[in-house]
Design a protein around this motif. Structure first.
Motif, PDB file in Angstrom:
ATOM      1  N   VAL A 171      45.781  49.311  31.099  1.00 46.35           N
ATOM      2  CA  VAL A 171      45.714  49.009  29.669  1.00 46.35           C
ATOM      3  C   VAL A 171      46.113  47.569  29.366  1.00 46.35           C
ATOM      4  N   LEU A 172      46.664  46.845  30.351  1.00 44.85           N
ATOM      5  CA  LEU A 172      47.067  45.463  30.135  1.00 44.85           C
ATOM      6  C   LEU A 172      45.875  44.531  30.362  1.00 44.85           C
ATOM      7  N   PRO A 173      45.739  43.476  29.561  1.00 40.09           N
ATOM      8  CA  PRO A 173      44.544  42.620  29.602  1.00 40.09           C
ATOM      9  C   PRO A 173      44.598  41.567  30.701  1.00 40.09           C
ATOM     10  N   VAL A 174      44.642  41.999  31.955  1.00 42.11           N
ATOM     11  CA  VAL A 174      44.862  41.072  33.067  1.00 42.11           C
ATOM     12  C   VAL A 174      43.789  39.997  33.136  1.00 42.11           C
ATOM     13  N   THR A 175      42.528  40.388  33.175  1.00 39.52           N
ATOM     14  CA  THR A 175      41.477  39.396  33.386  1.00 39.52           C
ATOM     15  C   THR A 175      41.334  38.460  32.197  1.00 39.52           C
ATOM     16  N   ALA A 176      41.650  38.927  30.997  1.00 42.66           N
ATOM     17  CA  ALA A 176      41.522  38.090  29.810  1.00 42.66           C
ATOM     18  C   ALA A 176      42.711  37.162  29.620  1.00 42.66           C
ATOM     19  N   ALA A 177      43.883  37.588  30.059  1.00 42.06           N
ATOM     20  CA  ALA A 177      45.107  36.860  29.713  1.00 42.06           C
ATOM     21  C   ALA A 177      45.739  36.103  30.872  1.00 42.06           C
ATOM     22  N   LEU A 178      45.221  36.241  32.085  1.00 43.29           N
ATOM     23  CA  LEU A 178      45.868  35.616  33.235  1.00 43.29           C
ATOM     24  C   LEU A 178      44.949  34.623  33.936  1.00 43.29           C
ATOM     25  N   ALA A 179      44.306  33.766  33.184  1.00 41.01           N
ATOM     26  CA  ALA A 179      43.548  32.644  33.754  1.00 41.01           C
ATOM     27  C   ALA A 179      44.493  31.454  33.817  1.00 41.01           C
ATOM     28  N   LEU A 180      45.107  31.236  34.984  1.00 45.35           N
ATOM     29  CA  LEU A 180      46.110  30.189  35.130  1.00 45.35           C
ATOM     30  C   LEU A 180      45.634  29.130  36.106  1.00 45.35           C
ATOM     31  N   ASP A 181      45.995  27.894  35.829  1.00 45.84           N
ATOM     32  CA  ASP A 181      45.668  26.810  36.747  1.00 45.84           C
ATOM     33  C   ASP A 181      46.265  27.093  38.118  1.00 45.84           C
ATOM     34  N   GLY A 182      45.497  26.794  39.148  1.00 47.68           N
ATOM     35  CA  GLY A 182      45.976  26.978  40.516  1.00 47.68           C
ATOM     36  C   GLY A 182      45.595  28.294  41.140  1.00 47.68           C
ATOM     37  N   LEU A 184      42.479  31.441  41.485  1.00 46.81           N
ATOM     38  CA  LEU A 184      41.145  31.941  41.223  1.00 46.81           C
ATOM     39  C   LEU A 184      41.225  33.166  40.318  1.00 46.81           C
ATOM     40  N   PRO A 185      40.138  33.538  39.649  1.00 45.36           N
ATOM     41  CA  PRO A 185      40.152  34.779  38.865  1.00 45.36           C
ATOM     42  C   PRO A 185      40.548  35.953  39.758  1.00 45.36           C
ATOM     43  N   PRO A 186      41.325  36.891  39.228  1.00 47.27           N
ATOM     44  CA  PRO A 186      41.847  37.974  40.074  1.00 47.27           C
ATOM     45  C   PRO A 186      40.760  38.924  40.553  1.00 47.27           C
ATOM     46  N   GLU A 187      41.002  39.474  41.733  1.00 45.33           N
ATOM     47  CA  GLU A 187      40.131  40.500  42.313  1.00 45.33           C
ATOM     48  C   GLU A 187      40.903  41.814  42.358  1.00 45.33           C
ATOM     49  N   ARG A 188      40.291  42.876  41.893  1.00 43.49           N
ATOM     50  CA  ARG A 188      40.946  44.186  41.940  1.00 43.49           C
ATOM     51  C   ARG A 188      40.850  44.755  43.348  1.00 43.49           C
ATOM     52  N   LEU A 189      42.002  45.046  43.952  1.00 44.81           N
ATOM     53  CA  LEU A 189      42.052  45.615  45.293  1.00 44.81           C
ATOM     54  C   LEU A 189      42.107  47.139  45.279  1.00 44.81           C
ATOM     55  N   ALA A 190      42.678  47.703  44.242  1.00 48.28           N
ATOM     56  CA  ALA A 190      42.843  49.160  44.173  1.00 48.28           C
ATOM     57  C   ALA A 190      42.946  49.570  42.730  1.00 48.28           C
ATOM     58  N   LEU A 217      44.221  34.594  44.427  1.00 51.56           N
ATOM     59  CA  LEU A 217      44.176  33.641  45.534  1.00 51.56           C
ATOM     60  C   LEU A 217      44.387  32.234  45.002  1.00 51.56           C
ATOM     61  N   ALA A 218      45.222  31.476  45.695  1.00 47.47           N
ATOM     62  CA  ALA A 218      45.486  30.111  45.279  1.00 47.47           C
ATOM     63  C   ALA A 218      44.256  29.242  45.518  1.00 47.47           C
ATOM     64  N   THR A 219      44.010  28.301  44.603  1.00 41.00           N
ATOM     65  CA  THR A 219      42.881  27.398  44.764  1.00 41.00           C
ATOM     66  C   THR A 219      43.227  26.266  45.723  1.00 41.00           C
TER      67      THR A 219
END
Length: 219
Positions: A171-182, A184-190, A217-219
């Motif tokens: 329910v937390l907006p991970v992909t929308a709210a966690l675009a941080l410098d350094g 890559l966009p997050p990948e769902r593992l599970a 993953l770090a850029t």
């Protein structure tokens, strides 16, 4: 006591391991979220892993079981680090304990560590639902902020690992709210349905909810 024999485990298997661990007063007990995170660590053989917020040490145990070269357990609570060390040796034996280091620190100090993988099950209950947490446990869940993601942001700002793996309620907006410098966009593992504390019910509508493990993953 002889070390436990642990094969490749799913989250339920790691939850069973969690029930065998010692937990000191005030130390966060391993949750189903932590068990799900533990189940994603089967690829850490030969790597250096940081268990950020080690609590009773379930993530450290999993990383060591899956062949991590070195695990650093980080917690701001000395009691948590003590039970982590105890549980690692009891479950994994002296060989596992020899690959474990302990560091009493908070998440803002994570920049002092270099690692391949940092694994964290952070406080993530939004401020609005903290009133539903037992008073004696509330200090363990403070830090998510209004959207539940503030501690994850803190970890990502300070981590110097090649990868950060974190749990997050779906329910937390991970992909929308966690675009941080350094990063890559997050990948769902599970992703799976897990039992959740009653405090989550205003957001999830019940005592079960989808929970994800995300890889940054770090850029």
């Amino acid at each position: 006591m002889a070390p436990m024999t642990l094969s490749m485990l799913d989250w339920q298997g790691w939850r069973d391991v969690a029930t065998t661990l010692s937990v000191a007063p005030g130390v966060h007990e391993p949750s189903a979220f932590s068990a799900l995170l533990a189940s994603t660590l089967s690829d850490v053989e030969g790597k250096t892993v940081v268990d950020a917020g080690s609590g009773a040490g379930l993530i450290a145990i999993a990383a060591l079981r899956y062949g991590a070269r070195h695990v650093v357990a980080v917690d701001s609570d000395a009691a948590a680090l003590a039970v982590t060390a105890e549980n690692v040796e009891r479950v994994g034996g002296p060989e596992a304990r020899a690959r474990l280091s302990l560091w009493q620190a908070d998440f803002a100090e994570l920049g002092l560590l270099r690692a391949d993988v940092l694994a964290v099950n952070p406080p993530q209950r939004p401020t609005a639902v903290l009133g539903g947490v037992e008073p004696g446990q509330r200090h363990l869940h403070v830090g998510g902020g209004d959207d539940g993601l503030q501690t994850i942001r803190l970890v990502l700002r300070h981590a110097r690992s090649s990868e950060v793996r974190t749990t997050a309620a779906d329910v937390l907006p991970v992909t929308a709210a966690l675009a941080l410098d350094g990063w890559l966009p997050p990948e769902r593992l599970a992703r799976t349905t897990l039992p959740v504390h009653p405090a989550w019910e205003p957001l999830t509508g019940g005592r079960e909810a989808l929970v994800d493990v995300w890889s940054f993953l770090a850029t």
